[in-house]
Design an enzyme around this catalytic site. Structure first.
Site, PDB file in Angstrom:
ATOM      1  N   ASP A  49      -7.809  -4.339  -0.335  1.00 19.86           N
ATOM      2  CA  ASP A  49      -8.484  -4.626  -1.800  1.00 19.86           C
ATOM      3  C   ASP A  49      -8.177  -6.120  -2.226  1.00 19.86           C
ATOM      4  O   ASP A  49      -9.051  -6.733  -3.080  1.00 19.86           O
ATOM      5  CB  ASP A  49      -7.819  -3.854  -2.962  1.00 19.86           C
ATOM      6  CG  ASP A  49      -7.847  -2.360  -2.457  1.00 19.86           C
ATOM      7  OD1 ASP A  49      -9.271  -1.790  -2.507  1.00 19.86           O
ATOM      8  OD2 ASP A  49      -6.805  -1.452  -2.548  1.00 19.86           O
ATOM      9  N   HIS A  89       0.849  -1.212   0.128  1.00 22.41           N
ATOM     10  CA  HIS A  89      -0.092  -0.069   0.090  1.00 22.41           C
ATOM     11  C   HIS A  89       0.932   1.428   0.022  1.00 22.41           C
ATOM     12  O   HIS A  89       1.962   1.182   0.536  1.00 22.41           O
ATOM     13  CB  HIS A  89      -0.825   0.073   1.218  1.00 22.41           C
ATOM     14  CG  HIS A  89      -2.086   1.050   1.137  1.00 22.41           C
ATOM     15  ND1 HIS A  89      -1.784   2.280   1.557  1.00 22.41           N
ATOM     16  CD2 HIS A  89      -3.369   0.863   0.808  1.00 22.41           C
ATOM     17  CE1 HIS A  89      -2.984   2.941   1.432  1.00 22.41           C
ATOM     18  NE2 HIS A  89      -3.891   1.961   0.875  1.00 22.41           N
TER      19      HIS A  89
END
Length: 434
Positions: free
Chosen positions: A368, A310
């Site tokens: 995600d 991320h």
């Protein structure tokens, strides 16, 4: 540069000037150097592409620490909210700053429930879109059009108008999302049911049909509620910054949220979970995982392992820790055992979590990776993934918008630029050009 407890000194070696810049204290995390006087006193702009080191505002809503893997809403750790709360309770927290009492929550939930209907005239708006229009395109248009229906809540200087607009958007977003989906598959819209929960209502509006009864699976309902909590807000990301920038111009709240939806649509932002499934399709089979992991480690290969790592979190995404077990529960109950994608995803997760390359670089599965798998198991089509994100993030957007509009010193956003084009040139008639 030198500094003391309350300011930092910037010395301009080219001109022998210096300036004392105040340091704004943060409740948590890095303090910020206030550069508001920098250009006026030194004649320079600051240059920070992507705003990697720039605080564009002050906010009391969300705090995240990427190094520690920490996310808090209004000071409450996301882990506690995910375990003990529900989506509408957290929405109340974000809008009003405190966890509600039972009476306050019941009142708030009732308001949201009774604002979920769409004006009948909007049905014609949906019919105006081509049958295979992307649901996010429909969302942008329909949400933006709400200002044409609700003139009684567009006076941004009126706190009550702002509150009503916030309630309406949170309430109507699932109805708009479900109607967008129904339009794409050629099925009739399903009206909201006030007896259902926020996520139960969404599932019913998406998957029920008039000719038969639809049973809401409690695991699906709970999974969506959890995903929505985790996606409510995430500090000043691209879509939130877009909402704030649009709002700084005095635009009506429906237009501001539509701008956020447009920004969220980008594959580098809200489309990341869709990219995970595309990656899994590309890998194709469990036996291909080692080869694709080797490609991911090769910095000369354009292949990227989507759903891992991320930009902000340099540790395990705290949302991923929470959603991982839910993902496994959903796959066990609702996932198609014959679908090789689920086996592929779980095997990829296992290998990556135990691979030294990914461990050393802290490339852990992020939210995600898991949310896309949950959506697929729930029967939600890939082109609706970002729409689901938008439903949840609407709470954060309206909370950020309300916070910004309520500030006494709020000003229109106006970033500057480092101009690198031609210096002044004189116009040459076309006949004289070489």
């Amino acid at each position: 540069m030198g500094n003391d407890k309350d300011s930092i000194t910037v010395i301009d070696n080219r001109n022998g000037r210096q300036i004392e810049l105040p340091i704004r204290k943060a409740a948590q995390g890095p303090d910020a150097v206030d550069i508001g006087r920098f250009f006026h006193e030194l004649g320079y702009f600051t240059y920070d592409p992507g705003f990697l080191s720039t605080a564009s505002c002050h906010s009391a809503l969300t705090y995240l620490d990427g190094t520690q893997g920490m996310l808090q809403y209004r000071g409450y750790p996301i882990e506690q909210l995910a375990e003990h709360s529900n989506f509408l309770e957290v929405a109340h927290l974000m809008l009003y700053g405190e966890l509600p009492s039972r009476e306050e929550l019941d009142k708030f939930s009732g308001i949201i429930t009774h604002h979920s209907m769409l004006n009948e005239a909007l049905k014609g708006f949906f019919r105006g879109f081509y049958h295979d229009a992307h649901p996010m395109a429909i969302m942008v248009g329909v949400v933006g059009s709400l200002s044409a229906f609700y003139h009684d809540s567009t006076d941004i200087s009126n706190p009550r108008h702002r509150e009503i607009a916030a309630h309406r958007m949170i309430a109507k977003m699932p109805s708009i999302a479900a109607a967008s989906y129904k339009h794409s598959v050629g099925e009739p819209q399903v009206y909201p049911d006030n007896s259902l929960s926020y996520t139960g209502n969404l599932l019913n509006m998406m998957f029920a049909v008039p000719c038969e009864t639809y049973e809401i699976d409690p695991v699906a309902e709970k999974a969506l509620d959890l995903i929505f909590i985790l996606h409510i807000d995430h500090e000043q990301n691209a879509s939130t910054s877009t909402v704030r920038l649009a709002g700084s111009s005095g635009a009506n709240p429906f237009a501001c949220i539509a701008s956020g939806i447009a920004a969220l649509w980008g594959p580098a932002h809200g489309g990341a979970n869709e990219a995970v499934l595309n990656m899994l399709d590309q890998i194709g089979d469990v036996k291909n995982i080692p080869a694709f992991l080797d490609r991911a480690k090769d910095r000369h290969d354009p292949f990227r392992l989507m759903g891992f790592g991320h930009r902000v979190y340099k540790n395990y995404d705290p949302r991923a820790r929470i959603i991982r077990q839910m993902c496994h529960d959903v796959l066990a109950r609702l996932g198609d055992a014959s679908d090789p994608m689920f086996e592929l995803a779980l095997r990829l997760e296992e290998i990556a979590l135990n691979d030294d390359y990914f461990i050393q670089r802290k490339l852990y599965p992020n939210v995600d990776f898991y949310s896309g798998l949950i959506y697929k198991a729930l029967g939600i089509p890939t082109n609706m993934f970002t729409v689901m994100f938008a439903i949840a993030r609407t709470v954060g957007w309206v909370a950020q918008w309300m916070e910004m509009i309520g500030e006494h010193d709020q000003r229109i956003g106006r970033p500057r630029q480092l101009y690198v084009g031609h210096r002044q040139r004189d116009y040459v008639p076309i006949e004289q050009r070489g």
